[in-house]
Design a protein around this motif. Structure first.
Motif, PDB file in Angstrom:
ATOM      1  N   UNK A 138       0.827  -1.203   0.000  1.00 15.43           N
ATOM      2  CA  UNK A 138       0.000   0.000   0.000  1.00 15.43           C
ATOM      3  C   UNK A 138       0.862   1.254   0.000  1.00 15.43           C
ATOM      4  N   UNK A 139       1.953   1.219   0.739  1.00 15.59           N
ATOM      5  CA  UNK A 139       2.782   2.414   0.876  1.00 15.59           C
ATOM      6  C   UNK A 139       3.396   2.833  -0.453  1.00 15.59           C
ATOM      7  N   UNK A 140       3.580   1.903  -1.365  1.00 13.45           N
ATOM      8  CA  UNK A 140       4.135   2.241  -2.677  1.00 13.45           C
ATOM      9  C   UNK A 140       3.263   3.260  -3.402  1.00 13.45           C
ATOM     10  N   UNK A 141       1.979   3.294  -3.067  1.00 16.09           N
ATOM     11  CA  UNK A 141       1.046   4.187  -3.746  1.00 16.09           C
ATOM     12  C   UNK A 141       0.805   5.482  -2.961  1.00 16.09           C
ATOM     13  N   UNK A 142       1.247   5.534  -1.724  1.00 16.26           N
ATOM     14  CA  UNK A 142       1.073   6.722  -0.905  1.00 16.26           C
ATOM     15  C   UNK A 142       0.381   6.392   0.402  1.00 16.26           C
ATOM     16  N   UNK A 143       0.258   7.414   1.259  1.00 17.86           N
ATOM     17  CA  UNK A 143      -0.222   7.177   2.612  1.00 17.86           C
ATOM     18  C   UNK A 143      -1.525   7.886   2.940  1.00 17.86           C
ATOM     19  N   UNK A 144      -2.060   8.709   2.004  1.00 16.28           N
ATOM     20  CA  UNK A 144      -3.358   9.310   2.296  1.00 16.28           C
ATOM     21  C   UNK A 144      -4.474   8.369   1.837  1.00 16.28           C
ATOM     22  N   UNK A 145      -5.711   8.719   2.166  1.00 16.10           N
ATOM     23  CA  UNK A 145      -6.824   7.792   1.953  1.00 16.10           C
ATOM     24  C   UNK A 145      -7.025   7.446   0.490  1.00 16.10           C
ATOM     25  N   UNK A 146      -6.912   8.434  -0.393  1.00 16.75           N
ATOM     26  CA  UNK A 146      -7.114   8.161  -1.816  1.00 16.75           C
ATOM     27  C   UNK A 146      -5.999   7.291  -2.376  1.00 16.75           C
ATOM     28  N   UNK A 147      -4.757   7.545  -1.946  1.00 17.42           N
ATOM     29  CA  UNK A 147      -3.637   6.712  -2.387  1.00 17.42           C
ATOM     30  C   UNK A 147      -3.804   5.277  -1.905  1.00 17.42           C
ATOM     31  N   UNK A 148      -4.259   5.134  -0.665  1.00 14.23           N
ATOM     32  CA  UNK A 148      -4.454   3.792  -0.112  1.00 14.23           C
ATOM     33  C   UNK A 148      -5.530   3.044  -0.896  1.00 14.23           C
ATOM     34  N   UNK A 149      -6.576   3.741  -1.303  1.00 13.39           N
ATOM     35  CA  UNK A 149      -7.622   3.102  -2.102  1.00 13.39           C
ATOM     36  C   UNK A 149      -7.052   2.596  -3.434  1.00 13.39           C
ATOM     37  N   UNK A 150      -6.155   3.373  -4.029  1.00 13.16           N
ATOM     38  CA  UNK A 150      -5.521   2.925  -5.272  1.00 13.16           C
ATOM     39  C   UNK A 150      -4.689   1.672  -5.007  1.00 13.16           C
ATOM     40  N   UNK A 151      -3.954   1.679  -3.893  1.00 11.95           N
ATOM     41  CA  UNK A 151      -3.162   0.499  -3.526  1.00 11.95           C
ATOM     42  C   UNK A 151      -4.030  -0.721  -3.273  1.00 11.95           C
ATOM     43  N   UNK A 152      -5.179  -0.510  -2.636  1.00 12.35           N
ATOM     44  CA  UNK A 152      -6.103  -1.620  -2.390  1.00 12.35           C
ATOM     45  C   UNK A 152      -6.644  -2.174  -3.702  1.00 12.35           C
ATOM     46  N   UNK A 153      -6.980  -1.284  -4.625  1.00 10.07           N
ATOM     47  CA  UNK A 153      -7.491  -1.768  -5.912  1.00 10.07           C
ATOM     48  C   UNK A 153      -6.409  -2.553  -6.647  1.00 10.07           C
ATOM     49  N   UNK A 154      -5.185  -2.060  -6.608  1.00 10.08           N
ATOM     50  CA  UNK A 154      -4.098  -2.774  -7.281  1.00 10.08           C
ATOM     51  C   UNK A 154      -3.907  -4.168  -6.682  1.00 10.08           C
ATOM     52  N   UNK A 155      -4.120  -4.284  -5.380  1.00  7.68           N
ATOM     53  CA  UNK A 155      -3.922  -5.567  -4.698  1.00  7.68           C
ATOM     54  C   UNK A 155      -5.076  -6.529  -4.961  1.00  7.68           C
ATOM     55  N   UNK A 156      -6.328  -6.036  -4.819  1.00  2.81           N
ATOM     56  CA  UNK A 156      -7.488  -6.926  -4.917  1.00  2.81           C
ATOM     57  C   UNK A 156      -8.123  -6.940  -6.307  1.00  2.81           C
ATOM     58  N   UNK A 157      -7.884  -5.902  -7.103  1.00  2.00           N
ATOM     59  CA  UNK A 157      -8.430  -5.805  -8.458  1.00  2.00           C
ATOM     60  C   UNK A 157      -9.962  -5.874  -8.477  1.00  2.00           C
ATOM     61  N   UNK A 158     -10.595  -5.341  -7.422  1.00  2.00           N
ATOM     62  CA  UNK A 158     -12.060  -5.365  -7.335  1.00  2.00           C
ATOM     63  C   UNK A 158     -12.545  -4.087  -6.649  1.00  2.00           C
ATOM     64  N   UNK A 159     -13.454  -3.381  -7.322  1.00  2.00           N
ATOM     65  CA  UNK A 159     -13.998  -2.162  -6.735  1.00  2.00           C
ATOM     66  C   UNK A 159     -14.735  -2.450  -5.433  1.00  2.00           C
ATOM     67  N   UNK A 160     -15.470  -3.570  -5.393  1.00  2.00           N
ATOM     68  CA  UNK A 160     -16.248  -3.896  -4.203  1.00  2.00           C
ATOM     69  C   UNK A 160     -15.345  -4.135  -3.003  1.00  2.00           C
ATOM     70  N   UNK A 161     -14.212  -4.780  -3.216  1.00  2.00           N
ATOM     71  CA  UNK A 161     -13.278  -5.002  -2.112  1.00  2.00           C
ATOM     72  C   UNK A 161     -12.770  -3.678  -1.557  1.00  2.00           C
ATOM     73  N   UNK A 162     -12.467  -2.742  -2.453  1.00  2.00           N
ATOM     74  CA  UNK A 162     -12.000  -1.428  -2.008  1.00  2.00           C
ATOM     75  C   UNK A 162     -13.091  -0.717  -1.212  1.00  2.00           C
ATOM     76  N   UNK A 163     -14.336  -0.806  -1.695  1.00  2.00           N
ATOM     77  CA  UNK A 163     -15.457  -0.162  -1.002  1.00  2.00           C
ATOM     78  C   UNK A 163     -15.653  -0.751   0.393  1.00  2.00           C
TER      79      UNK A 163
END
Length: 333
Positions: A138-163
């Motif tokens: 997650x840290x590779x994408x940044x540490x604020x909430x929006x960056x973390x959401x991008x990191x989560x999407x990259x990891x899970x590849x699912x919008x629902x998981x990020x939500x």
């Protein structure tokens, strides 16, 4: 260069001031309070090293714990942390040793595994290593909430998981605790209501289908309360459920409250609720276009749905309602 040195310095420092977990611990003999305390120590330590807020680590962990409970192809966790890495993902697809714990060879084969506690091993059965590896992604994408959401999407590849994970994180951040075990019956016990098991019964309006919930009959205007800690995921009109609210708890369960006459003021999508929070009032809305009322006796339709990653299915809420009602009555004695 600074980015490469920083984690090592923090790790060496933290190894002396925070508890170290050398392997995935067996939690069977621990109380819930002890488990929450140990998990929080792991989240806080990883937050200090990576600057990823603990609430997001807890959220991803609880999301995956829910998946492990729902799916048969992922083993139950043995330690405090439920985030799962397959042997291939941890060690690298082309690595001939899928149980490799050498961080250097794991990196050479493109594996994800990292050494999170400074013991020289990258062990996917070690709670600290797993949590650190996930947080570093997650840290590779940044540490604020929006960056973390991008990191989560990259990891899970699912919008629902990020939500779902983002919702869990907001609940944990708001409540500032992992202990979210309290429950409430969806109506105040001193009001008049009645219910029985109706899950699976046939329904005809809108086509043949089965009843995915329990109907609790009560007078118009009876308060409807949140049963769990969670976040309002949906609010508005549904042609079957009328005015309805959906709340997601931190076990990935979606709680569906339908046929409301109106919503409580201040309850919106993204609102964090706790057991007993009034979210709306009993009505008879639904079975038609927005505003349709009175096609049946006033009642609350209460449903529960379990997220399993790719699908979500309903299960019978009746036993849970009985248990929550009984526990709440006992508390009042």
């Amino acid at each position: 260069m600074g980015k490469l040195i920083r984690p090592s310095i923090f790790l060496l420092l933290l190894l002396f001031i925070l508890p170290v977990y050398y392997s995935a611990a067996v939690t069977d003999d621990l109380s819930s309070e002890e488990i929450y305390r140990e998990r929080m120590a792991l989240y806080k330590k990883t937050e200090a090293v990576t600057q990823i807020p603990w609430c997001y680590l807890a959220a991803a962990d609880s999301y995956e714990r829910g998946l492990r409970q729902a799916l048969k192809d992922i083993p139950e966790e043995e330690g405090f942390i439920a985030i799962y890495y397959s042997p291939e993902k941890w060690a690298g697809e082309q690595n001939p040793n899928h149980e490799d714990t050498n961080a250097i060879s794991i990196a050479l084969f493109g594996g994800s595994g990292l050494d999170g506690n400074g013991d020289g091993l990258a062990d996917r059965n070690n709670d600290e290593d797993v949590l650190y590896t996930f947080a570093e992604h997650l840290e590779k994408f940044g540490q604020n909430k929006e960056d973390i959401k991008i990191g989560l999407w990259d990891y899970y590849q699912k919008d629902k998981a990020v939500e779902i994970i983002s919702g869990h994180a907001k609940v944990y951040e708001t409540m500032d605790t992992l202990d979210l075990r309290d429950r409430s019956f969806p109506m105040p016990l001193h009001f008049n209501y009645s219910y029985r098991s109706t899950w699976g019964d046939a329904r005809g309006w809108g086509g043949r289908r089965v009843h995915e919930g329990t109907d609790i009959f009560a007078d118009y205007g009876t308060p409807v309360r949140a049963t769990n800690f969670g976040i309002v995921e949906s609010k508005g009109w549904n042609k079957y459920g009328g005015w309805r609210i959906g709340i997601r708890d931190t076990n990935n369960v979606y709680h569906y409250y339908a046929h409301l006459s109106r919503f409580e003021e201040g309850i919106e999508r993204g609102t964090v609720v706790k057991p007993g929070t009034v979210i709306g009032y009993v009505g008879s809305s639904g079975y038609g276009k927005p505003g349709t009322q009175g096609k049946f006796a006033p009642h609350l339709h209460y449903g529960m749905y379990k997220d399993a990653g790719l699908i979500e299915w309903s299960f019978d809420p009746y036993p849970h309602l009985r248990a929550w009602e009984r526990i709440e009555r006992q508390k009042k004695k």
